[in-house]
Design an enzyme around this catalytic site. Structure first.
Site, short mmCIF file in Angstrom:
data_model
loop_
_atom_site.label_atom_id
_atom_site.label_comp_id
_atom_site.label_asym_id
_atom_site.label_seq_id
_atom_site.Cartn_x
_atom_site.Cartn_y
_atom_site.Cartn_z
N LYS A 115 -6.92 -10.66 29.77
CA LYS A 115 -7.84 -11.03 28.70
C LYS A 115 -7.10 -10.97 27.38
O LYS A 115 -6.11 -10.25 27.27
CB LYS A 115 -9.03 -10.05 28.67
CG LYS A 115 -10.27 -10.60 27.98
CD LYS A 115 -11.09 -11.48 28.89
CE LYS A 115 -12.30 -12.05 28.19
NZ LYS A 115 -13.20 -12.72 29.15
P1 NAD Z 1 -20.64 -17.69 22.82
O1 NAD Z 1 -19.85 -17.25 21.63
O2 NAD Z 1 -20.71 -19.14 23.14
O3 NAD Z 1 -22.15 -17.17 22.70
C1 NAD Z 1 -22.50 -15.85 22.46
C2 NAD Z 1 -23.97 -15.84 22.09
O4 NAD Z 1 -24.42 -14.49 21.93
C3 NAD Z 1 -24.28 -16.53 20.75
O5 NAD Z 1 -25.52 -17.21 20.86
C4 NAD Z 1 -24.41 -15.37 19.77
O6 NAD Z 1 -25.21 -15.69 18.63
C5 NAD Z 1 -25.09 -14.37 20.67
N1 NAD Z 1 -24.99 -12.99 20.23
C6 NAD Z 1 -23.93 -12.35 19.69
N2 NAD Z 1 -24.27 -11.06 19.42
C7 NAD Z 1 -25.55 -10.92 19.81
C8 NAD Z 1 -26.47 -9.85 19.78
N3 NAD Z 1 -26.12 -8.65 19.31
N4 NAD Z 1 -27.70 -10.06 20.30
C9 NAD Z 1 -28.05 -11.26 20.78
N5 NAD Z 1 -27.25 -12.31 20.82
C10 NAD Z 1 -26.03 -12.15 20.33
O7 NAD Z 1 -20.08 -16.84 24.06
P2 NAD Z 1 -20.22 -17.16 25.59
O8 NAD Z 1 -19.01 -17.91 26.01
O9 NAD Z 1 -21.58 -17.70 25.86
O10 NAD Z 1 -20.06 -15.69 26.22
C11 NAD Z 1 -21.17 -14.78 26.30
C12 NAD Z 1 -20.82 -13.67 27.28
O11 NAD Z 1 -20.50 -14.22 28.54
C13 NAD Z 1 -19.61 -12.80 26.92
O12 NAD Z 1 -19.82 -11.50 27.40
C14 NAD Z 1 -18.48 -13.46 27.69
O13 NAD Z 1 -17.40 -12.54 27.94
C15 NAD Z 1 -19.21 -13.81 28.96
N6 NAD Z 1 -18.58 -14.86 29.75
C16 NAD Z 1 -18.37 -16.12 29.25
C17 NAD Z 1 -17.82 -17.10 30.06
C18 NAD Z 1 -17.65 -18.51 29.59
O14 NAD Z 1 -17.23 -19.36 30.41
N7 NAD Z 1 -17.95 -18.85 28.36
C19 NAD Z 1 -17.46 -16.80 31.39
C20 NAD Z 1 -17.70 -15.51 31.88
C21 NAD Z 1 -18.26 -14.56 31.04
#
Ligand code: NAD
Length: 427
Positions: A115
């Site tokens: 990561k």
């Molecule tokens: P992103 O940046 O696209 O979206 C994150 C979202 O969470 C946004 O809408 C943001 O406003 C919101 N957010 C941030 N802090 C917050 C809070 N305190 N309360 C409520 N909402 C809040 O990120 P993403 O890619 O959607 O990733 C989200 C999670 O999923 C992370 O934990 C990431 O590690 C995990 N993840 C993502 C992927 C991927 O393919 N994008 C794959 C596996 C895991």
């Protein structure tokens, strides 16, 4: 929580990693894991911290801090996303890299775990500043990454455009020859895969369908709450909505919105695209992020950040099923409380595995320079993710342990076998 690490191991002392190690130790006991293997699995292989000087739009130079943690490469090249967030620090990246290792193993992928991240609020950067930051960060970690070494991907705060800049920088530094397979999650025009952008959200819903089925429930007509409306949350909400679920509340960093009859998710996605927030969406009332988690519903998809459900609020969670779209949204202690209360948790390592599965497909397609159609990708994704879920579920049912522990046990069984076969270098 008590700090258990000496100062030279402060990088191991983050809440996410401490949680992961607790589950790891419990799982190791459950499967009688070789103690030497366990010792090795409890630590990252390599942690690199870099300073990233960036020319800002006002011509000043700001120096940011970035990290790449390579946790374990027993099963294949390192693989894991890059996070841009103001709270990123080394202990968090170590925890996320460990999760990637266990996730790739439990999903049966030929990949290790890594990561990366930069401590920056990227929403405060202009496009040029973000590009400058990304290119210099890529250059600083350029010796570590590569198509056969370590393959980054997007995470919170990064997107396909960020990956395009990473791929271009890496390629330029190697004579200008296009090196598509160095990162995944790229735009399709430059070697990205069809279906990658929505893969994590679709995987969340494939797993949610399984969780409903195992609990004698039906997603059609159910009430679902989604925390986080970024890449994972918005697509998870959309696919669940398409399967007849009522998405009664969603939130982003600005707060939440609620409509007991179900939100119109396609309209909300358009609204969020235009307004950069869900705040102010018509036909909904505002709700704060804490209250949203405690709403009465059949399923809760936490898709924002880690440690959202802990011992403070676990007793008040009313969902019957939790599908962890985010990494580490439910702490280990909260998992125990919720499991005792009969809540079914589909753990992150499988629930959000859709992203890395399609990233794996993208990497394979880039290496072959032969691309599949979207239907093939979605079908292969479903096959891998549901097979992993069934294996974990069987272990959970046979050993009578929660799904998180079952997932970790299945994951380290595979790692243990491979580590023992490869042996210890030099010996
Ligand atoms: P992103 O940046 O696209 O979206 C994150 C979202 O969470 C946004 O809408 C943001 O406003 C919101 N957010 C941030 N802090 C917050 C809070 N305190 N309360 C409520 N909402 C809040 O990120 P993403 O890619 O959607 O990733 C989200 C999670 O999923 C992370 O934990 C990431 O590690 C995990 N993840 C993502 C992927 C991927 O393919 N994008 C794959 C596996 C895991």
């Amino acid at each position: 929580m008590e700090h258990i690490f000496p100062s030279h191991e402060a990088h191991l002392d983050g809440p996410l990693f401490r949680n992961a190690r607790l589950v790891l130790e419990d799982a190791a006991q459950l499967i009688n894991c070789d103690p030497n293997v366990l010792e090795r699995l409890k630590r990252p292989r390599k942690c690199v911290t870099v300073s990233i000087p960036v020319r800002m739009d006002d011509y000043s130079v700001k120096v940011f801090t970035g990290y790449r943690v390579q946790y374990n490469s027993t099963l294949g090249p390192y693989k894991g996303g890059i996070r841009y967030h103001q709270n990123v620090d080394l202990p968090e990246v170590v925890g996320l890299a460990a999760l990637m290792t266990f996730k790739n193993s439990v999903l049966g992928l030929p990949l290790g775990g890594a990561k990366g991240g930069v401590a920056v609020d990227s929403s405060k950067l202009s496009r040029t500043e973000k590009q400058n930051l990304t290119r210099r960060f890529t250059s600083e970690i350029s010796d570590l990454i590569g198509p056969t070494r370590d393959i980054p991907a997007p995470d919170v705060g990064t997107d396909p455009q960020t990956m395009a800049w990473m791929m271009d920088t890496f390629s330029q530094e190697r004579g200008g020859y296009a090196q598509h397979a160095v990162v995944t999650g790229k735009p399709v025009e430059i070697g990205g895969s069809l279906g990658r952008n929505h893969a994590t959200g679709l995987g969340v819903v494939y797993i949610a369908e399984k969780a409903f089925e195992k609990n004698g429930m039906n997603m059609d007509g159910s009430r679902i709450v989604v925390q986080g409306f970024g890449n994972v949350g918005s697509f998870a909400a959309l696919f669940a909505h398409q399967r007849g679920a009522k998405i009664i509340a969603v939130s982003d960093v600005s707060g939440g919105i609620f409509n007991g009859d179900g939100l119109n998710i396609p309209e909300l996605i358009e609204y969020a695209k235009q307004n950069k927030t869900i705040k102010g969406f018509p036909h909904a009332t505002e709700i704060d992020n804490k209250a949203l988690l405690e709403l009465d519903c059949e399923a809760l998809f936490p898709c924002a950040l880690e440690n959202q459900i802990d011992t403070d609020n676990a007793e008040r969670i009313k969902a019957k099923i939790i599908v962890e779209g985010a990494n580490g949204p439910v702490t280990n202690a909260a998992t125990k409380i919720l499991t005792q209360r009969g809540v079914f948790i589909a753990p992150d390592v499988v629930a959000n595995g859709g992203g890395v599965i399609v990233s794996y497909f993208e990497w394979v397609q880039d290496i072959m320079s032969f691309f599949w159609d979207e239907e093939e990708i979605n079908d292969r994704l479903k096959s891998i993710i549901t097979k992993a879920f069934e294996t974990i579920y069987r272990f959970h049912a046979e050993k009578k342990v929660d799904m998180r522990l079952a997932a970790m046990a299945v994951s380290i069984q595979r790692l243990e076998k491979a580590m023992l076969m490869r042996g210890l270098y030099p010996r």
